[in-house]
Design a protein around this motif. Structure first.
Motif, PDB file in Angstrom:
ATOM      1  N   ILE A 143       2.875  -5.146  -0.442  1.00  0.00           N
ATOM      2  CA  ILE A 143       1.677  -5.895  -0.041  1.00  0.00           C
ATOM      3  C   ILE A 143       0.842  -6.233  -1.263  1.00  0.00           C
ATOM      4  CG2 ILE A 143       1.582  -4.831   2.246  1.00  0.00           C
ATOM      5  CD1 ILE A 143      -0.574  -2.980   1.205  1.00  0.00           C
ATOM      6  N   ARG A 144      -0.075  -7.172  -1.068  1.00  0.00           N
ATOM      7  CA  ARG A 144      -1.014  -7.515  -2.133  1.00  0.00           C
ATOM      8  C   ARG A 144      -2.430  -7.392  -1.600  1.00  0.00           C
ATOM      9  NH1 ARG A 144       1.195 -12.570  -1.667  1.00  0.00           N
ATOM     10  NH2 ARG A 144       1.866 -12.509  -3.852  1.00  0.00           N
ATOM     11  N   ALA A 145      -3.374  -7.242  -2.521  1.00  0.00           N
ATOM     12  CA  ALA A 145      -4.785  -7.116  -2.144  1.00  0.00           C
ATOM     13  C   ALA A 145      -5.571  -8.305  -2.639  1.00  0.00           C
ATOM     14  CB  ALA A 145      -5.355  -5.830  -2.722  1.00  0.00           C
ATOM     15  N   ARG A 146      -6.450  -8.793  -1.779  1.00  0.00           N
ATOM     16  CA  ARG A 146      -7.329  -9.900  -2.177  1.00  0.00           C
ATOM     17  C   ARG A 146      -8.767  -9.472  -1.910  1.00  0.00           C
ATOM     18  NH1 ARG A 146      -9.689 -14.184   0.434  1.00  0.00           N
ATOM     19  NH2 ARG A 146      -8.749 -13.658   2.422  1.00  0.00           N
ATOM     20  N   HIS A 147      -9.543  -9.363  -2.953  1.00  0.00           N
ATOM     21  CA  HIS A 147     -10.928  -8.893  -2.811  1.00  0.00           C
ATOM     22  C   HIS A 147     -11.845 -10.066  -2.513  1.00  0.00           C
ATOM     23  CE1 HIS A 147      -9.823  -4.924  -4.307  1.00  0.00           C
ATOM     24  NE2 HIS A 147      -9.078  -5.550  -5.200  1.00  0.00           N
ATOM     25  N   GLU A 148     -12.649  -9.879  -1.477  1.00  0.00           N
ATOM     26  CA  GLU A 148     -13.572 -10.939  -1.077  1.00  0.00           C
ATOM     27  C   GLU A 148     -14.877 -10.260  -0.687  1.00  0.00           C
ATOM     28  OE1 GLU A 148     -11.951 -13.636   1.812  1.00  0.00           O
ATOM     29  OE2 GLU A 148     -13.952 -14.280   2.452  1.00  0.00           O
ATOM     30  N   GLY A 149     -15.856 -10.379  -1.554  1.00  0.00           N
ATOM     31  CA  GLY A 149     -17.114  -9.684  -1.300  1.00  0.00           C
ATOM     32  C   GLY A 149     -16.885  -8.196  -1.295  1.00  0.00           C
ATOM     33  N   ARG A 181       2.775   4.216   7.934  1.00  0.00           N
ATOM     34  CA  ARG A 181       2.797   3.190   6.903  1.00  0.00           C
ATOM     35  C   ARG A 181       3.652   2.013   7.352  1.00  0.00           C
ATOM     36  NH1 ARG A 181       2.743   7.117   2.560  1.00  0.00           N
ATOM     37  NH2 ARG A 181       4.990   7.084   2.693  1.00  0.00           N
ATOM     38  N   ARG A 182       4.780   2.299   7.976  1.00  0.00           N
ATOM     39  CA  ARG A 182       5.657   1.228   8.427  1.00  0.00           C
ATOM     40  C   ARG A 182       4.961   0.393   9.493  1.00  0.00           C
ATOM     41  NH1 ARG A 182       9.643   4.410   9.093  1.00  0.00           N
ATOM     42  NH2 ARG A 182       9.774   4.255  11.338  1.00  0.00           N
ATOM     43  N   ALA A 183       4.214   1.077  10.378  1.00  0.00           N
ATOM     44  CA  ALA A 183       3.476   0.364  11.422  1.00  0.00           C
ATOM     45  C   ALA A 183       2.423  -0.544  10.800  1.00  0.00           C
ATOM     46  CB  ALA A 183       2.821   1.360  12.372  1.00  0.00           C
ATOM     47  N   MET A 184       1.765  -0.062   9.748  1.00  0.00           N
ATOM     48  CA  MET A 184       0.761  -0.884   9.086  1.00  0.00           C
ATOM     49  C   MET A 184       1.400  -2.116   8.461  1.00  0.00           C
ATOM     50  SD  MET A 184      -1.567   2.093   7.282  1.00  0.00           S
ATOM     51  CE  MET A 184      -2.283   0.931   6.146  1.00  0.00           C
ATOM     52  N   PHE A 185       2.526  -1.902   7.819  1.00  0.00           N
ATOM     53  CA  PHE A 185       3.230  -3.030   7.208  1.00  0.00           C
ATOM     54  C   PHE A 185       3.678  -4.031   8.267  1.00  0.00           C
ATOM     55  CE2 PHE A 185       7.240  -4.879   5.528  1.00  0.00           C
ATOM     56  CZ  PHE A 185       6.688  -5.604   4.491  1.00  0.00           C
ATOM     57  N   GLU A 186       4.160  -3.518   9.381  1.00  0.00           N
ATOM     58  CA  GLU A 186       4.566  -4.391  10.485  1.00  0.00           C
ATOM     59  C   GLU A 186       3.406  -5.253  10.968  1.00  0.00           C
ATOM     60  OE1 GLU A 186       7.872  -1.666  12.816  1.00  0.00           O
ATOM     61  OE2 GLU A 186       6.792  -3.256  13.889  1.00  0.00           O
ATOM     62  N   ARG A 187       2.263  -4.604  11.143  1.00  0.00           N
ATOM     63  CA  ARG A 187       1.078  -5.350  11.597  1.00  0.00           C
ATOM     64  C   ARG A 187       0.730  -6.444  10.611  1.00  0.00           C
ATOM     65  NH1 ARG A 187      -4.361  -2.660  12.995  1.00  0.00           N
ATOM     66  NH2 ARG A 187      -4.915  -4.770  13.610  1.00  0.00           N
ATOM     67  N   LEU A 188       0.819  -6.109   9.324  1.00  0.00           N
ATOM     68  CA  LEU A 188       0.511  -7.119   8.304  1.00  0.00           C
ATOM     69  C   LEU A 188       1.498  -8.279   8.352  1.00  0.00           C
ATOM     70  CD1 LEU A 188      -0.548  -4.868   5.298  1.00  0.00           C
ATOM     71  CD2 LEU A 188      -1.994  -6.460   6.578  1.00  0.00           C
ATOM     72  N   CYS A 189       2.762  -7.970   8.601  1.00  0.00           N
ATOM     73  CA  CYS A 189       3.772  -9.031   8.690  1.00  0.00           C
ATOM     74  C   CYS A 189       3.496  -9.926   9.888  1.00  0.00           C
ATOM     75  CB  CYS A 189       5.171  -8.433   8.787  1.00  0.00           C
ATOM     76  SG  CYS A 189       5.798  -7.803   7.217  1.00  0.00           S
ATOM     77  N   LYS A 247      -5.308   5.067   1.426  1.00  0.00           N
ATOM     78  CA  LYS A 247      -4.245   5.748   0.685  1.00  0.00           C
ATOM     79  C   LYS A 247      -2.879   5.138   0.996  1.00  0.00           C
ATOM     80  CE  LYS A 247      -3.483  10.573  -0.382  1.00  0.00           C
ATOM     81  NZ  LYS A 247      -3.641  11.939   0.156  1.00  0.00           N
ATOM     82  N   HIS A 248      -2.624   4.936   2.287  1.00  0.00           N
ATOM     83  CA  HIS A 248      -1.348   4.333   2.694  1.00  0.00           C
ATOM     84  C   HIS A 248      -1.192   2.936   2.085  1.00  0.00           C
ATOM     85  CE1 HIS A 248       0.271   7.378   5.215  1.00  0.00           C
ATOM     86  NE2 HIS A 248      -0.747   7.390   6.038  1.00  0.00           N
ATOM     87  N   LEU A 249      -2.282   2.179   2.107  1.00  0.00           N
ATOM     88  CA  LEU A 249      -2.224   0.833   1.533  1.00  0.00           C
ATOM     89  C   LEU A 249      -1.911   0.892   0.049  1.00  0.00           C
ATOM     90  CD1 LEU A 249      -5.280  -0.760   3.394  1.00  0.00           C
ATOM     91  CD2 LEU A 249      -2.886  -1.432   3.622  1.00  0.00           C
ATOM     92  N   GLY A 250      -2.458   1.901  -0.618  1.00  0.00           N
ATOM     93  CA  GLY A 250      -2.156   2.073  -2.039  1.00  0.00           C
ATOM     94  C   GLY A 250      -0.676   2.298  -2.280  1.00  0.00           C
ATOM     95  N   LEU A 280      -5.092  -8.794   6.823  1.00  0.00           N
ATOM     96  CA  LEU A 280      -6.057  -7.946   7.531  1.00  0.00           C
ATOM     97  C   LEU A 280      -6.892  -7.148   6.538  1.00  0.00           C
ATOM     98  CD1 LEU A 280      -3.662  -6.554  10.305  1.00  0.00           C
ATOM     99  CD2 LEU A 280      -5.619  -8.063  10.703  1.00  0.00           C
ATOM    100  N   THR A 281      -8.114  -6.858   6.947  1.00  0.00           N
ATOM    101  CA  THR A 281      -8.976  -6.027   6.103  1.00  0.00           C
ATOM    102  C   THR A 281      -8.717  -4.557   6.399  1.00  0.00           C
ATOM    103  OG1 THR A 281     -10.761  -5.912   7.720  1.00  0.00           O
ATOM    104  CG2 THR A 281     -10.757  -7.790   6.213  1.00  0.00           C
ATOM    105  N   VAL A 282      -9.226  -3.702   5.533  1.00  0.00           N
ATOM    106  CA  VAL A 282      -9.052  -2.269   5.721  1.00  0.00           C
ATOM    107  C   VAL A 282      -9.679  -1.825   7.036  1.00  0.00           C
ATOM    108  CG1 VAL A 282      -9.564   0.005   4.740  1.00  0.00           C
ATOM    109  CG2 VAL A 282      -8.988  -1.896   3.238  1.00  0.00           C
ATOM    110  N   SER A 283     -10.845  -2.361   7.356  1.00  0.00           N
ATOM    111  CA  SER A 283     -11.517  -2.001   8.614  1.00  0.00           C
ATOM    112  C   SER A 283     -10.644  -2.353   9.802  1.00  0.00           C
ATOM    113  CB  SER A 283     -12.841  -2.747   8.737  1.00  0.00           C
ATOM    114  OG  SER A 283     -13.617  -2.576   7.587  1.00  0.00           O
ATOM    115  N   GLU A 284     -10.103  -3.571   9.792  1.00  0.00           N
ATOM    116  CA  GLU A 284      -9.251  -4.010  10.903  1.00  0.00           C
ATOM    117  C   GLU A 284      -8.034  -3.102  11.037  1.00  0.00           C
ATOM    118  OE1 GLU A 284     -10.131  -8.823  10.875  1.00  0.00           O
ATOM    119  OE2 GLU A 284      -8.739  -7.976   9.431  1.00  0.00           O
TER     120      GLU A 284
END
Lengths: 107, 107
Positions: free
Chosen positions: A59-65, A17-25, A48-51, A30-34
């Motif tokens: 983090i925040r979520a932005r839905h696009e399509g 989870r920390r690695a994911m947050f780091e990548r986002l920073c 689940k981790h993103l949740g 980034l999208t879930v696929s990425e």
DNA sequence: CCGACACATTCGAATTTGGTTATTTGATCT
DNA sequence: AGATCAAATAACCAAATTCGAATGTGTCGG
């Protein structure tokens, strides 16, 4: 005591989870696929981790399509910084009082 | 990635442990008995939590007779502060680059 | 030396967590 | 409409965590 701090520390205690947050920073958004591509775990696992990160306010979520873009929340880390500096402050003030005491004893 | 950060976040993710560390920061130095009195858990439980905090580099132990005095380690929180400011830095530098871009587009 | 004390360690039960596969929901394309 | 794709949710399992009771280790007092 604080539920906010609890969620924060708990969500950041997992290395994946920390690695994911780091990548986002680093990358900003980034999208879930990425995010799934490089983590080595399955898509549901990533979701689940993103949740968890989201419910901790990191983090925040932005839905696009049909895809969801996740990005770090600027003030998400504030409670963490606040707590940390508070702890350091406690130690510091104790140290200051000690210095005071020693100075008074010196005279 | 970093094992140090992992230990830090993991040890602080437990509310009981965090409360114990807070008490140590406020009070400076406490014995196991003193810590056991107010936590609501058993003495072995307290000892184990202290062991986790110690292996994370957050506290130190000072043996005196048959009792052990625990106190916060001044630089134990540094890796946490470093990581946090690094994350904020990532976001900040992205923001700066965006500002640059917008400024160049403005002209 | 022996009992009491402070703390650490071991062990086992109960709970939580991190991961999977299977399924569902919703959006897009033909 | 039907197929497909992105993501979320559900159901489930294995591993890790947290706790207490019991026990071990070292220290002090009589």
């Amino acid at each position: 005591m604080s539920a906010t701090q609890d969620l924060l520390f708990k969500s950041l205690s997992d290395p994946t989870r920390r690695a994911m947050f780091e990548r986002l920073c680093r990358q900003g958004e980034l999208t879930v696929s990425e995010l799934t591509e490089q983590t080595g775990i399955s898509q549901p696992g990533v979701s689940k981790h993103l949740g968890v990160l989201k419910s901790a306010g990191l983090i925040r979520a932005r839905h696009e399509g049909r895809q969801t873009h996740y990005s770090p929340k600027l003030d998400g880390l504030s409670p963490l910084m606040d707590w940390t500096s508070q702890m350091v402050g406690f130690w510091q003030s104790r140290f200051d009082r000690l210095e005071d005491l020693l100075q008074r004893m010196d005279q």
